[in-house]
Design a protein around this motif. Structure first.
Motif, PDB file in Angstrom:
ATOM      1  N   ARG A  79       0.858  -1.196   0.000  1.00  0.00           N
ATOM      2  CA  ARG A  79       0.000   0.000   0.000  1.00  0.00           C
ATOM      3  C   ARG A  79       0.887   1.237   0.000  1.00  0.00           C
ATOM      4  O   ARG A  79       0.835   2.071   0.900  1.00  0.00           O
ATOM      5  N   GLY A  80       1.708   1.351  -0.999  1.00  0.00           N
ATOM      6  CA  GLY A  80       2.735   2.375  -1.052  1.00  0.00           C
ATOM      7  C   GLY A  80       2.198   3.802  -0.979  1.00  0.00           C
ATOM      8  O   GLY A  80       1.235   4.153  -1.651  1.00  0.00           O
ATOM      9  N   SER A  81       2.850   4.607  -0.164  1.00  0.00           N
ATOM     10  CA  SER A  81       2.536   6.026  -0.055  1.00  0.00           C
ATOM     11  C   SER A  81       3.556   6.801  -0.880  1.00  0.00           C
ATOM     12  O   SER A  81       4.761   6.705  -0.638  1.00  0.00           O
ATOM     13  N   ASP A  82       3.090   7.584  -1.844  1.00  0.00           N
ATOM     14  CA  ASP A  82       4.004   8.357  -2.679  1.00  0.00           C
ATOM     15  C   ASP A  82       4.813   9.345  -1.843  1.00  0.00           C
ATOM     16  O   ASP A  82       5.998   9.578  -2.116  1.00  0.00           O
ATOM     17  N   ARG A  83       4.195   9.917  -0.828  1.00  0.00           N
ATOM     18  CA  ARG A  83       4.917  10.882   0.007  1.00  0.00           C
ATOM     19  C   ARG A  83       6.066  10.195   0.741  1.00  0.00           C
ATOM     20  O   ARG A  83       7.199  10.702   0.754  1.00  0.00           O
ATOM     21  N   ALA A  84       5.803   9.036   1.345  1.00  0.00           N
ATOM     22  CA  ALA A  84       6.865   8.306   2.043  1.00  0.00           C
ATOM     23  C   ALA A  84       7.948   7.867   1.062  1.00  0.00           C
ATOM     24  O   ALA A  84       9.140   7.904   1.388  1.00  0.00           O
ATOM     25  N   ALA A  85       7.537   7.452  -0.141  1.00  0.00           N
ATOM     26  CA  ALA A  85       8.512   7.026  -1.148  1.00  0.00           C
ATOM     27  C   ALA A  85       9.418   8.179  -1.548  1.00  0.00           C
ATOM     28  O   ALA A  85      10.632   7.995  -1.705  1.00  0.00           O
ATOM     29  N   ARG A  86       8.849   9.358  -1.715  1.00  0.00           N
ATOM     30  CA  ARG A  86       9.678  10.506  -2.103  1.00  0.00           C
ATOM     31  C   ARG A  86      10.744  10.805  -1.051  1.00  0.00           C
ATOM     32  O   ARG A  86      11.905  11.054  -1.382  1.00  0.00           O
ATOM     33  N   VAL A  87      10.330  10.768   0.223  1.00  0.00           N
ATOM     34  CA  VAL A  87      11.288  11.062   1.295  1.00  0.00           C
ATOM     35  C   VAL A  87      12.318   9.941   1.411  1.00  0.00           C
ATOM     36  O   VAL A  87      13.536  10.185   1.469  1.00  0.00           O
ATOM     37  N   GLY A  88      11.852   8.702   1.445  1.00  0.00           N
ATOM     38  CA  GLY A  88      12.760   7.566   1.585  1.00  0.00           C
ATOM     39  C   GLY A  88      13.741   7.460   0.428  1.00  0.00           C
ATOM     40  O   GLY A  88      14.939   7.207   0.636  1.00  0.00           O
ATOM     41  N   ASP A  89      13.254   7.654  -0.797  1.00  0.00           N
ATOM     42  CA  ASP A  89      14.133   7.583  -1.970  1.00  0.00           C
ATOM     43  C   ASP A  89      15.190   8.682  -1.939  1.00  0.00           C
ATOM     44  O   ASP A  89      16.347   8.466  -2.320  1.00  0.00           O
ATOM     45  N   THR A  90      14.790   9.866  -1.489  1.00  0.00           N
ATOM     46  CA  THR A  90      15.755  10.971  -1.402  1.00  0.00           C
ATOM     47  C   THR A  90      16.829  10.665  -0.366  1.00  0.00           C
ATOM     48  O   THR A  90      18.026  10.896  -0.603  1.00  0.00           O
ATOM     49  N   VAL A  91      16.405  10.138   0.789  1.00  0.00           N
ATOM     50  CA  VAL A  91      17.377   9.757   1.813  1.00  0.00           C
ATOM     51  C   VAL A  91      18.344   8.712   1.265  1.00  0.00           C
ATOM     52  O   VAL A  91      19.563   8.778   1.489  1.00  0.00           O
ATOM     53  N   LEU A  92      17.821   7.745   0.515  1.00  0.00           N
ATOM     54  CA  LEU A  92      18.677   6.708  -0.068  1.00  0.00           C
ATOM     55  C   LEU A  92      19.725   7.313  -0.991  1.00  0.00           C
ATOM     56  O   LEU A  92      20.914   6.952  -0.931  1.00  0.00           O
ATOM     57  N   GLY A  93      19.311   8.244  -1.857  1.00  0.00           N
ATOM     58  CA  GLY A  93      20.259   8.876  -2.764  1.00  0.00           C
ATOM     59  C   GLY A  93      21.308   9.686  -2.026  1.00  0.00           C
ATOM     60  O   GLY A  93      22.506   9.626  -2.343  1.00  0.00           O
ATOM     61  N   VAL A  94      20.868  10.448  -1.028  1.00  0.00           N
ATOM     62  CA  VAL A  94      21.796  11.290  -0.270  1.00  0.00           C
ATOM     63  C   VAL A  94      22.814  10.433   0.476  1.00  0.00           C
ATOM     64  O   VAL A  94      24.026  10.694   0.435  1.00  0.00           O
ATOM     65  N   ILE A  95      22.339   9.378   1.140  1.00  0.00           N
ATOM     66  CA  ILE A  95      23.267   8.578   1.944  1.00  0.00           C
ATOM     67  C   ILE A  95      24.201   7.768   1.062  1.00  0.00           C
ATOM     68  O   ILE A  95      25.357   7.515   1.428  1.00  0.00           O
ATOM     69  N   TRP A  96      23.744   7.371  -0.131  1.00  0.00           N
ATOM     70  CA  TRP A  96      24.634   6.640  -1.033  1.00  0.00           C
ATOM     71  C   TRP A  96      25.779   7.532  -1.492  1.00  0.00           C
ATOM     72  O   TRP A  96      26.940   7.106  -1.502  1.00  0.00           O
ATOM     73  N   VAL A  97      25.472   8.780  -1.855  1.00  0.00           N
ATOM     74  CA  VAL A  97      26.524   9.709  -2.273  1.00  0.00           C
ATOM     75  C   VAL A  97      27.450  10.010  -1.105  1.00  0.00           C
ATOM     76  O   VAL A  97      28.685  10.022  -1.253  1.00  0.00           O
ATOM     77  N   LEU A  98      26.882  10.256   0.079  1.00  0.00           N
ATOM     78  CA  LEU A  98      27.717  10.522   1.259  1.00  0.00           C
ATOM     79  C   LEU A  98      28.595   9.317   1.604  1.00  0.00           C
ATOM     80  O   LEU A  98      29.775   9.480   1.957  1.00  0.00           O
ATOM     81  N   PHE A  99      28.034   8.124   1.495  1.00  0.00           N
ATOM     82  CA  PHE A  99      28.801   6.913   1.786  1.00  0.00           C
ATOM     83  C   PHE A  99      30.006   6.806   0.845  1.00  0.00           C
ATOM     84  O   PHE A  99      31.144   6.592   1.290  1.00  0.00           O
ATOM     85  N   THR A 100      29.761   6.962  -0.458  1.00  0.00           N
ATOM     86  CA  THR A 100      30.829   6.823  -1.444  1.00  0.00           C
ATOM     87  C   THR A 100      31.965   7.803  -1.185  1.00  0.00           C
ATOM     88  O   THR A 100      33.144   7.423  -1.116  1.00  0.00           O
ATOM     89  N   TRP A 101      31.595   9.071  -1.009  1.00  0.00           N
ATOM     90  CA  TRP A 101      32.630  10.090  -0.873  1.00  0.00           C
ATOM     91  C   TRP A 101      33.235  10.129   0.517  1.00  0.00           C
ATOM     92  O   TRP A 101      34.364  10.586   0.692  1.00  0.00           O
ATOM     93  N   SER A 102      32.507   9.604   1.515  1.00  0.00           N
ATOM     94  CA  SER A 102      33.102   9.485   2.848  1.00  0.00           C
ATOM     95  C   SER A 102      34.170   8.397   2.868  1.00  0.00           C
ATOM     96  O   SER A 102      35.215   8.549   3.516  1.00  0.00           O
ATOM     97  N   VAL A 103      33.896   7.297   2.171  1.00  0.00           N
ATOM     98  CA  VAL A 103      34.915   6.243   2.082  1.00  0.00           C
ATOM     99  C   VAL A 103      36.165   6.785   1.393  1.00  0.00           C
ATOM    100  O   VAL A 103      37.291   6.593   1.866  1.00  0.00           O
ATOM    101  N   LEU A 104      35.976   7.498   0.276  1.00  0.00           N
ATOM    102  CA  LEU A 104      37.119   8.085  -0.421  1.00  0.00           C
ATOM    103  C   LEU A 104      37.809   9.131   0.450  1.00  0.00           C
ATOM    104  O   LEU A 104      39.041   9.210   0.501  1.00  0.00           O
ATOM    105  N   GLY A 105      36.997   9.948   1.143  1.00  0.00           N
ATOM    106  CA  GLY A 105      37.565  10.964   2.033  1.00  0.00           C
ATOM    107  C   GLY A 105      38.337  10.343   3.180  1.00  0.00           C
ATOM    108  O   GLY A 105      39.394  10.867   3.584  1.00  0.00           O
ATOM    109  N   GLY A 106      37.835   9.233   3.728  1.00  0.00           N
ATOM    110  CA  GLY A 106      38.546   8.551   4.800  1.00  0.00           C
ATOM    111  C   GLY A 106      39.917   8.066   4.345  1.00  0.00           C
ATOM    112  O   GLY A 106      40.886   8.137   5.102  1.00  0.00           O
ATOM    113  N   LEU A 107      39.997   7.588   3.101  1.00  0.00           N
ATOM    114  CA  LEU A 107      41.291   7.156   2.564  1.00  0.00           C
ATOM    115  C   LEU A 107      42.242   8.346   2.414  1.00  0.00           C
ATOM    116  O   LEU A 107      43.441   8.240   2.701  1.00  0.00           O
TER     117      LEU A 107
END
Length: 388
Positions: A79-107
């Motif tokens: 019973r998908g909620s478009d509003r929840a999907a928009r927020v959750g999908d945005t969080v997923l994109g943000v954390i994926w980019v932060l994860f990638t560049w944080s790993v590189l930054g840590g190195l």
């Protein structure tokens, strides 16, 4: 003894589901920690900020990590909620980019030893990439032009213009205006054939009716053809086939149509997505034999199959050109490397065997996170050329 055995059996049956739930929860927690942990450490805990900054940043990361799975379930569940999907999908994109560049930054920090400088650098790079990536995701795709030579193509069809759409992914973000502009861009190419290679939407045809409506205005001189993608099998695949037929498209549900010009003939065939056979829908599976049944083997074949990994079957059948989507070109770098594990090609034109070529589109839309980083969307114009 018999009663004891029954009790023990019943206890074991109850214990197994509990262990399964515990394992799934452990995996989920592990994934969340791996995904959110490096950004939290590089940007907050390990950067040497004052205590209040570390506390505030930790609260933000903790809240995001704890709410993220609930948002994804609420947004993409039955019973998908478009509003929840928009927020959750945005969080997923943000954390994926932060994860990638944080790993590189840590190195980098291991070499330079400047954690605050690295933290600021990672935050700035991520902000720029997310802003640019959102613009790239929401814009009308650029047109990519390419000539493809098919030796068996008759001269009457030389110069045939095939426009490829794939992965429009009409979804929680209302992109009806975007869809209308995409149709205008396609029509400006004056196509002979227009192909939609699947993943038309996330959601059923009723929910995405306004977004899909502009496809009815797409023009092509010879044919408009469509096949299902894997996402249709999570949102009423047969209803999408019916919707596309309603909009005037030829739904290539394991079948083919023939186009002719100047005495030359081209077979346009299509198969269901490879996940179809596990969908439980009767008559849905990738059936190339059925799609080519009755076709003259002397005529060249253009096959539409959503996933590039169907190309071994296409090559074995002597298909001249397979058109696919699915990969999004990786959508958010460096996800393209993970896509390559599952698919033979991430994007572009490739050869498979003596006869078969495969064109893999990066797609016009996006799934989930409204970002495209180093993987631009595309509408593709393939000009078919005859002769060796």
């Amino acid at each position: 003894m018999a009663e004891t055995g029954v009790i023990e059996a019943e206890t074991g049956e109850r214990a197994r589901p509990r262990r399964s739930v515990v394992r799934r929860m452990a995996v989920l927690v592990g994934v969340l920690v791996v995904l959110f942990g490096p950004p939290w450490w590089v940007l907050v805990a390990g950067a040497g900020w004052p205590g209040p900054v570390v506390a505030g940043g930790s609260v933000v990361f903790g809240a995001a990590m704890m709410t993220f799975p609930f948002l994804m379930v609420a947004g993409h569940g039955r019973r998908g909620s478009d509003r929840a999907a928009r927020v959750g999908d945005t969080v997923l994109g943000v954390i994926w980019v932060l994860f990638t560049w944080s790993v590189l930054g840590g190195l980098v920090d291991l070499v330079v030893g400047r954690p605050r400088v690295v933290a600021v650098g990672v935050a700035l790079v991520a902000a720029v990439l997310l802003g640019w990536g959102h613009y790239e995701a929401m814009r009308v795709p650029r047109v990519k032009r390419l000539e493809v030579r098919l030796p068996r193509l008759g001269s009457g069809l030389d110069g045939t213009k095939v426009v490829v759409l794939a992965d429009t992914h009409y979804g929680p973000i209302d992109r009806a205006r975007w869809s209308a502009k995409v149709t205008e861009a396609v029509n400006a190419l004056d196509a002979d054939v227009v192909v939609h290679a699947g993943d038309i939407a996330d959601g059923n045809p009723v929910e995405r009716r306004e977004q899909s409506a502009p496809l009815g205005a797409v023009r092509a001189r010879l044919a408009r053809v469509y096949v299902t993608g894997n996402h249709e099998y999570g949102s009423q695949a047969q209803a999408w086939l019916d919707r596309m037929a309603e909009l005037g498209w030829e739904a290539l549900h394991n079948r083919h149509v023939v186009v002719e010009r100047g005495g030359a003939t081209l077979v346009l065939a299509g198969v269901d997505d490879v996940v179809a056979e596990h969908s439980g829908l009767a008559g849905h599976r990738a059936d190339l034999g059925g799609a080519l049944a009755g076709a003259d083997p002397a005529h060249p074949v253009l096959l539409v199959a959503h996933q590039p990994k169907y190309v071994p079957q296409a090559a074995a059948a002597g298909v001249d050109l397979q058109i696919s989507g699915h990969t999004h070109g990786g959508q958010i770098w460096p996800f393209n490397f993970l896509v390559r594990v599952d698919q033979p090609v991430v994007h572009g034109l490739s050869r498979h065997g003596d006869r078969t070529q495969l064109y893999t589109s990066r797609g016009a839309g996006f799934w989930g996170p409204p970002f495209r980083v180093f993987a631009p969307s595309e509408i593709t114009l393939l000009t078919l050329r005859s002769g060796a």
